[in-house]
Design a protein around this motif. Structure first.
Motif, PDB file in Angstrom:
ATOM      1  N   ARG A  82     -35.737   5.919 -21.095  1.00 42.65           N
ATOM      2  CA  ARG A  82     -36.560   4.883 -20.853  1.00 42.65           C
ATOM      3  C   ARG A  82     -36.496   4.710 -19.353  1.00 42.65           C
ATOM      4  N   THR A  83     -37.897   4.232 -18.781  1.00 43.90           N
ATOM      5  CA  THR A  83     -37.599   3.790 -17.520  1.00 43.90           C
ATOM      6  C   THR A  83     -37.754   2.194 -17.109  1.00 43.90           C
ATOM      7  N   TYR A  84     -36.956   1.840 -16.186  1.00 45.02           N
ATOM      8  CA  TYR A  84     -37.194   0.441 -15.905  1.00 45.02           C
ATOM      9  C   TYR A  84     -37.757   0.208 -14.357  1.00 45.02           C
ATOM     10  N   ALA A  85     -38.096  -0.972 -14.276  1.00 47.50           N
ATOM     11  CA  ALA A  85     -39.003  -1.026 -13.018  1.00 47.50           C
ATOM     12  C   ALA A  85     -37.759  -1.239 -11.695  1.00 47.50           C
ATOM     13  N   SER A  86     -36.422  -1.511 -12.162  1.00 52.78           N
ATOM     14  CA  SER A  86     -35.424  -1.736 -11.457  1.00 52.78           C
ATOM     15  C   SER A  86     -34.249  -1.811 -11.838  1.00 52.78           C
ATOM     16  N   ARG A  87     -33.127  -1.768 -11.198  1.00 51.43           N
ATOM     17  CA  ARG A  87     -31.713  -1.640 -11.596  1.00 51.43           C
ATOM     18  C   ARG A  87     -31.495  -2.872 -12.396  1.00 51.43           C
ATOM     19  N   GLU A  89     -33.617  -4.920 -13.788  1.00 47.22           N
ATOM     20  CA  GLU A  89     -34.334  -5.046 -14.899  1.00 47.22           C
ATOM     21  C   GLU A  89     -33.510  -4.521 -16.104  1.00 47.22           C
ATOM     22  N   PHE A  90     -32.972  -3.313 -15.919  1.00 52.32           N
ATOM     23  CA  PHE A  90     -31.931  -2.488 -16.875  1.00 52.32           C
ATOM     24  C   PHE A  90     -30.890  -3.502 -17.025  1.00 52.32           C
ATOM     25  N   GLU A  91     -30.233  -3.805 -16.230  1.00 50.43           N
ATOM     26  CA  GLU A  91     -28.907  -4.661 -16.368  1.00 50.43           C
ATOM     27  C   GLU A  91     -29.398  -5.965 -17.178  1.00 50.43           C
ATOM     28  N   GLU A  93     -31.922  -6.138 -19.297  1.00 46.59           N
ATOM     29  CA  GLU A  93     -32.466  -5.860 -20.472  1.00 46.59           C
ATOM     30  C   GLU A  93     -30.779  -5.447 -21.528  1.00 46.59           C
TER      31      GLU A  93
END
Length: 129
Positions: A82-87, A89-91, A93
């Protein structure tokens, strides 16, 4: 109204038995570490009369993302890239994805600064049933 506290009573909770415990991921708090952010993860032990909890710090450093990946797979939450717009956003999520999920934790005892304490060594799929 008076409020009384008896400080001569219990000073700590008894340790959890080593081994597997049914739990819920109660909360994950994003915390800034010296090298990378990490998640202060709190587990509530299901069915525990004392309402005991356990904790685990999960590093979000690039070299430590294997733990989050393994947890997501073991809990059936993610199985593909999966690709996130930013770190950030990942954190965020990750926190949403895991918080409130049933799981099984493996507890081990460790000695830290002369005191024996519980440590969550693994987080896996909830027990069947």
């Amino acid at each position: 109204m008076p409020f009384e506290v008896d400080y001569s009573q219990r000073t700590s909770f008894p340790l959890l038995d080593e081994g597997e415990h049914d739990a819920v991921i109660h909360s994950m708090k994003l915390t800034q570490g010296p090298q990378a952010n990490y998640l202060r993860t709190r587990f509530s032990i299901k069915g525990d009369e004392l309402n005991r909890q356990a904790w685990m710090n999960i590093s979000l450093a690039d070299g430590a993302l294997w733990r989050i990946t393994k947890m997501a797979r073991d809990l059936g939450l993610a199985s593909r890239k999966r690709t996130y717009a930013s770190r950030d956003e990942f954190e965020q999520e990750v926190i949403k994805m895991f918080t409130g999920r049933d799981c099984t934790i493996t507890v081990e005892n460790e000695k830290f600064e002369g005191v024996v304490r519980n440590r969550v060594a693994n987080v896996g799929a909830p027990a069947a049933g």
